[in-house]
Write a protein that holds these residues in place. Structure first.
Motif, PDB file in Angstrom:
ATOM      1  N   GLN A 107      53.977  44.118  58.224  1.00 14.57           N
ATOM      2  CA  GLN A 107      53.840  43.286  59.424  1.00 14.57           C
ATOM      3  C   GLN A 107      53.930  41.795  59.084  1.00 14.57           C
ATOM      4  OE1 GLN A 107      53.944  44.344  62.546  1.00 14.57           O
ATOM      5  NE2 GLN A 107      54.200  46.392  61.670  1.00 14.57           N
ATOM      6  N   GLU A 108      53.307  41.412  57.991  1.00 13.03           N
ATOM      7  CA  GLU A 108      53.384  40.004  57.568  1.00 13.03           C
ATOM      8  C   GLU A 108      54.813  39.635  57.193  1.00 13.03           C
ATOM      9  OE1 GLU A 108      48.915  39.494  55.606  1.00 13.03           O
ATOM     10  OE2 GLU A 108      50.580  40.245  54.381  1.00 13.03           O
ATOM     11  N   ARG A 148      57.560  41.125  58.247  1.00 15.62           N
ATOM     12  CA  ARG A 148      58.368  41.120  59.464  1.00 15.62           C
ATOM     13  C   ARG A 148      58.270  39.763  60.170  1.00 15.62           C
ATOM     14  NH1 ARG A 148      55.906  43.666  64.936  1.00 15.62           N
ATOM     15  NH2 ARG A 148      57.263  42.556  66.398  1.00 15.62           N
ATOM     16  N   LYS A 149      57.069  39.248  60.322  1.00 15.14           N
ATOM     17  CA  LYS A 149      56.891  37.959  61.005  1.00 15.14           C
ATOM     18  C   LYS A 149      57.567  36.823  60.243  1.00 15.14           C
ATOM     19  CE  LYS A 149      52.546  39.252  63.264  1.00 15.14           C
ATOM     20  NZ  LYS A 149      51.081  39.009  63.330  1.00 15.14           N
ATOM     21  N   TYR A 193      61.985  44.899  67.304  1.00 11.32           N
ATOM     22  CA  TYR A 193      61.473  45.540  66.097  1.00 11.32           C
ATOM     23  C   TYR A 193      61.283  47.027  66.334  1.00 11.32           C
ATOM     24  CZ  TYR A 193      58.302  46.761  62.271  1.00 11.32           C
ATOM     25  OH  TYR A 193      57.717  47.359  61.177  1.00 11.32           O
ATOM     26  N   GLN A 244      59.431  49.924  64.828  1.00  8.87           N
ATOM     27  CA  GLN A 244      58.360  50.162  63.857  1.00  8.87           C
ATOM     28  C   GLN A 244      58.594  51.429  63.039  1.00  8.87           C
ATOM     29  OE1 GLN A 244      54.449  50.182  65.572  1.00  8.87           O
ATOM     30  NE2 GLN A 244      53.414  50.343  63.612  1.00  8.87           N
TER      31      GLN A 244
END
Length: 270
Positions: free
Chosen positions: A4-5, A7-8, A23, A25
């Motif tokens: 998640q980090e 991806r951001k 996105y 997941q």
């Protein structure tokens, strides 16, 4: 860094007022689309995160640049006529989609059980895959397109890096033009390499930017070829196949090699 980090972090570098980012997941992919053209590029995050964890920051930046340039090129008017010298074949996995994201049927020919041949118009910093609609608009047939692409790939330079491992000679294509794997379609190159080897001729096209020939003279050569192909497959921006091939009676035969040991192999850095 978790997914998640990461991806951001990637999304922050792809934010544009006229681009939409979606996105997935489950697949861990980012789909970046241009609002004006309704076309886009899908970026797989898992191999990128692996590169980041290996501190291969240049590889991550290259993939982001690939998305940026690809989306920008989609706004260009694509013409085949007058650009015949820029038509080239590209190797893809047999599971590669038969249609573009906007539903247009792509032109392709079967190659091996593992691979297909698609066709691209080189745009300089990027390329676009050729679909049947574009083919008809420009007065091409699938056969004439193929002939043009194969003629062009034979004219590409063929620089190799060479390395020996336990008596086996590895030849790595080192063109850095994005069409390394495409050179496997140059029959004269395969024939020349076949005359050069003392043992069996091994060939691997793990991803779009990689082509490896191997003069296989002992078991260590087979093991190292298999391990190297698998490593390259995991590192490529456009993976093709982790299975290497053997040249048998003029045909490419996919081969699964169960490594008995893990000898020191050639560097997997391109």
């Amino acid at each position: 860094m978790n997914m998640q980090e990461f991806r951001k972090k990637i999304e922050s570098q792809l934010e544009r007022p006229d681009w939409r980012i979606k996105y997935d997941q489950k697949e861990a992919t980012l789909r970046v689309e241009d609002s004006a053209t309704q076309k886009g590029v899908t970026l797989s995050l898992r191999p990128l995160l692996a590169k980041w964890e290996r501190e291969d920051y240049a590889g991550v930046e290259e993939s982001i640049r690939y998305v940026q340039v690809g989306l920008e090129s989609m706004r260009q008017k694509v013409e085949l006529k007058g650009n015949e010298s820029k038509i080239l074949p590209v190797i893809r996995a047999a599971s590669f989609p038969e249609e573009s994201a906007d539903g247009k049927k792509l032109v392709f020919h079967e190659h091996t059980a593992e691979t297909r041949v698609y066709y691209a118009l080189d745009l300089g910093d990027s390329y676009t895959l050729i679909d049947h609609a574009l083919l008809e608009e420009n007065g091409f047939t699938a056969d004439s397109l193929r002939e043009t692409a194969l003629f062009n790939v034979r004219s590409l330079p063929q620089p190799f890096k060479q390395q020996e491992v336990a008596g086996n000679t590895f030849y790595f294509m080192n063109a850095k033009d994005g069409y390394e794997a495409s050179r496997i379609l140059d029959q004269s190159l395969i024939e020349r390499m076949g005359k050069k080897v003392h043992g069996e001729l091994g060939i691997a096209i793990p991803h779009q930017d990689a082509l490896m020939f191997v003069d296989l003279v002992n078991d260590t050569g087979y093991d190292v070829m298999a391990q190297t192909a698998l490593t390259f497959f995991g590192q490529g921006r456009v993976p093709v196949t982790a299975l290497p091939f053997l040249m048998k009676d003029g045909e490419l035969e996919p081969v699964f090699i169960m490594a008995q040991k893990k000898p020191k192999g050639p560097s997997t850095k391109k």
